[in-house]
Scaffold this active site. Structure first.
Site, PDB file in Angstrom:
ATOM      1  N   LYS A 216       0.185  -5.887   9.228  1.00 53.38           N
ATOM      2  CA  LYS A 216       0.289  -7.074   8.365  1.00 53.38           C
ATOM      3  C   LYS A 216       1.191  -8.162   8.967  1.00 53.38           C
ATOM      4  O   LYS A 216       1.005  -9.341   8.697  1.00 53.38           O
ATOM      5  CB  LYS A 216       0.819  -6.681   6.984  1.00 53.38           C
TER       6      LYS A 216
ATOM      7  N   ASP B 105      -1.286 -10.048  -2.034  1.00 51.65           N
ATOM      8  CA  ASP B 105      -0.519  -8.974  -2.689  1.00 51.65           C
ATOM      9  C   ASP B 105       0.389  -9.538  -3.790  1.00 51.65           C
ATOM     10  O   ASP B 105       0.507  -8.957  -4.874  1.00 51.65           O
ATOM     11  CB  ASP B 105       0.354  -8.232  -1.668  1.00 51.65           C
TER      12      ASP B 105
ATOM     13  N   GLY C 114       7.366  -4.428   3.473  1.00 50.89           N
ATOM     14  CA  GLY C 114       6.328  -5.441   3.329  1.00 50.89           C
ATOM     15  C   GLY C 114       5.933  -5.703   1.891  1.00 50.89           C
ATOM     16  O   GLY C 114       5.832  -6.860   1.463  1.00 50.89           O
TER      17      GLY C 114
HETATM   18  P1  NDP Z   1       7.109  -0.364   4.226  1.00 53.63           P
HETATM   19  O1  NDP Z   1       7.025   0.724   5.243  1.00 53.63           O
HETATM   20  O2  NDP Z   1       7.032  -1.773   4.653  1.00 53.63           O
HETATM   21  O3  NDP Z   1       8.502  -0.172   3.396  1.00 53.63           O
HETATM   22  C1  NDP Z   1       8.897   1.095   2.950  1.00 53.63           C
HETATM   23  C2  NDP Z   1      10.100   0.970   2.027  1.00 53.63           C
HETATM   24  O4  NDP Z   1      10.379   2.265   1.509  1.00 53.63           O
HETATM   25  C3  NDP Z   1      11.359   0.485   2.722  1.00 53.63           C
HETATM   26  O5  NDP Z   1      12.119  -0.279   1.828  1.00 53.63           O
HETATM   27  C4  NDP Z   1      12.074   1.814   3.048  1.00 53.63           C
HETATM   28  O6  NDP Z   1      13.470   1.689   3.153  1.00 53.63           O
HETATM   29  C5  NDP Z   1      11.740   2.602   1.809  1.00 53.63           C
HETATM   30  N1  NDP Z   1      11.839   4.041   2.029  1.00 53.63           N
HETATM   31  C6  NDP Z   1      11.022   4.812   2.787  1.00 53.63           C
HETATM   32  N2  NDP Z   1      11.435   6.102   2.736  1.00 53.63           N
HETATM   33  C7  NDP Z   1      12.533   6.139   1.939  1.00 53.63           C
HETATM   34  C8  NDP Z   1      13.405   7.171   1.499  1.00 53.63           C
HETATM   35  N3  NDP Z   1      13.214   8.443   1.873  1.00 53.63           N
HETATM   36  N4  NDP Z   1      14.418   6.844   0.674  1.00 53.63           N
HETATM   37  C9  NDP Z   1      14.597   5.559   0.274  1.00 53.63           C
HETATM   38  N5  NDP Z   1      13.822   4.541   0.661  1.00 53.63           N
HETATM   39  C10 NDP Z   1      12.787   4.812   1.487  1.00 53.63           C
HETATM   40  O7  NDP Z   1       5.970   0.002   3.148  1.00 53.63           O
HETATM   41  P2  NDP Z   1       5.221  -0.985   2.139  1.00 53.63           P
HETATM   42  O8  NDP Z   1       6.214  -1.900   1.542  1.00 53.63           O
HETATM   43  O9  NDP Z   1       4.023  -1.563   2.794  1.00 53.63           O
HETATM   44  O10 NDP Z   1       4.659   0.051   1.046  1.00 53.63           O
HETATM   45  C11 NDP Z   1       5.536   0.709   0.151  1.00 53.63           C
HETATM   46  C12 NDP Z   1       4.707   1.421  -0.924  1.00 53.63           C
HETATM   47  O11 NDP Z   1       3.962   0.488  -1.688  1.00 53.63           O
HETATM   48  C13 NDP Z   1       3.684   2.417  -0.358  1.00 53.63           C
HETATM   49  O12 NDP Z   1       3.682   3.547  -1.189  1.00 53.63           O
HETATM   50  C14 NDP Z   1       2.368   1.673  -0.467  1.00 53.63           C
HETATM   51  O13 NDP Z   1       1.259   2.545  -0.637  1.00 53.63           O
HETATM   52  C15 NDP Z   1       2.594   0.868  -1.748  1.00 53.63           C
HETATM   53  N6  NDP Z   1       1.773  -0.356  -1.775  1.00 53.63           N
HETATM   54  C16 NDP Z   1       0.942  -0.543  -2.855  1.00 53.63           C
HETATM   55  C17 NDP Z   1       0.197  -1.690  -2.953  1.00 53.63           C
HETATM   56  C18 NDP Z   1      -0.694  -1.874  -4.133  1.00 53.63           C
HETATM   57  O14 NDP Z   1      -1.571  -2.749  -4.094  1.00 53.63           O
HETATM   58  N7  NDP Z   1      -0.498  -1.132  -5.196  1.00 53.63           N
HETATM   59  C19 NDP Z   1       0.241  -2.746  -1.920  1.00 53.63           C
HETATM   60  C20 NDP Z   1       1.153  -2.450  -0.833  1.00 53.63           C
HETATM   61  C21 NDP Z   1       1.886  -1.285  -0.788  1.00 53.63           C
HETATM   62  P3  NDP Z   1      14.196   1.358   4.581  1.00 53.63           P
HETATM   63  O15 NDP Z   1      14.070  -0.116   4.773  1.00 53.63           O
HETATM   64  O16 NDP Z   1      15.573   1.819   4.400  1.00 53.63           O
HETATM   65  O17 NDP Z   1      13.424   2.147   5.624  1.00 53.63           O
END
Ligand code: NDP
Length: 303
Positions: A87, A123, A150
């Protein structure tokens, strides 16, 4: 298989012809995406000679992403969706960006207009459209966003753009929350932005939150027993808790929110609406949202 919602019978997709127009999904992996069945059902419902196909594009070698984006134009596609992990990587290969895509710093939809590649992000509006459909009014509210990746960028943009009064961003890596809030504050000076660490700052941040949005991947299949929330901090009945995760449809966070009497909403509606908005932009047609919803639900329930 695509099902006709009213007759419950399979929808027969029209044959591919010499004139069939294509939309592609650029990502890696793309095999579990719900988007192809959702869009192909919509094309079939409107009798359009269009198809939506997956275009798996590996991040290695790195030049593949640029080649794929240029291919959208070269191959005459009508547009594309972009998903994880590309993205942000597609940005340098586009001719222009919509204001939302520029502020969010990520593109989920590519439009081809007069041979120009335009990067858009549906989004943010998809999230707001779903809140609207669920009867949640964003103007003047205080929101707590968990995560700074993201999807959090899109959600924070959407909330600020829709008139949220205050937004707190908590993230495991605090510096990412600071960066996100700092950038959004420049676009939305009237909104108060605060940041903190996840999970330590949950109790304080939850105290004045009307809406809590999980934008982390914690709780997503295959680890549905996890939760990005501190179990000691209860939700209040007047709060809305929205989890972007849609697999599983009801996460552990949503179970806790519902048990506390709060309004609990899963992420499938956002997925449907971001798709419906992209459909509208590619085709100029009113998206048949109900058929898109029916097939998306069927896909998730079939998991
Ligand atoms: P990213 O990889 O860009 O971000 C992941 C986020 O999760 C970061 O803030 C990361 O924190 C945090 N994270 C990951 N693991 C942990 C953990 N063990 N403990 C605490 N924080 C954690 O992912 P996206 O933003 O693209 O997606 C996030 C979720 O949203 C996914 O489940 C995705 O499927 C869902 N989604 C749903 C959409 C919809 O249309 N419903 C659209 C887009 C996404 P850190 O920065 O510290 O690594």
């Amino acid at each position: 298989m695509t099902i006709n919602q009213s007759t419950n019978q399979p929808i027969k997709l029209p044959e591919i012809t010499a004139h069939t127009r294509l939309i592609g999904l650029i990502g890696w992996p793309v095999g579990h995406s719900i988007s192809p069945v959702m869009h192909n059902a919509a094309f079939a419902r409107l009798g359009m000679d269009w198809r939506y196909v997956t275009l798996p594009v590996s991040a290695h070698p790195s030049e593949r992403v640029g080649e794929a984006v240029r291919g959208v134009r070269a191959l005459g596609l009508k547009g594309a969706n972009v998903t994880v992990p590309h993205k942000q990587a597609v940005l340098p290969f586009l001719d222009s960006l919509t204001p939302a895509a520029r502020a969010i710093g990520a593109v989920n939809t590519i439009l081809v207009v007069d041979d120009e590649l335009i990067g858009d992000n549906t989004d943010a509006l998809g999230f707001i459209a779903d809140l609207h459909e669920q009867g949640v009014a964003v103007t003047g509210m205080s929101a707590l966003v968990l995560g700074a990746g993201g999807s959090a960028r899109a959600v924070v943009y959407g909330l600020a753009d829709a008139g949220a009064k205050a937004i707190t961003v908590l993230n495991r890596s605090r510096s990412r929350a600071d960066l996100l809030a700092g950038e959004m504050a420049e676009f939305f000076p009237a909104c108060v932005f605060r940041t903190g660490a996840l999970p330590e700052d949950i109790p304080d941040a939850n105290a004045d939150a009307d809406l809590v949005v999980n934008c982390t991947s914690v709780g997503m299949a295959p680890c549905p027993e996890e939760m990005p929330w501190d179990e000691e901090t209860e939700f209040a009945p007047e709060q809305v808790v929205y989890d972007l995760i849609y697999r599983p449809a009801v996460t552990r966070l949503l179970q806790m929110a519902a048990a506390d009497g709060a309004v609990a909403i899963g992420g499938l509606g956002m997925l449907i609406w971001q798709g419906a908005l992209a459909f509208q932009r590619w085709t100029g047609q009113k998206p048949p949202v109900e058929i898109m919803r029916a097939v998306a639900l069927r896909e998730v329930e079939g998991d």
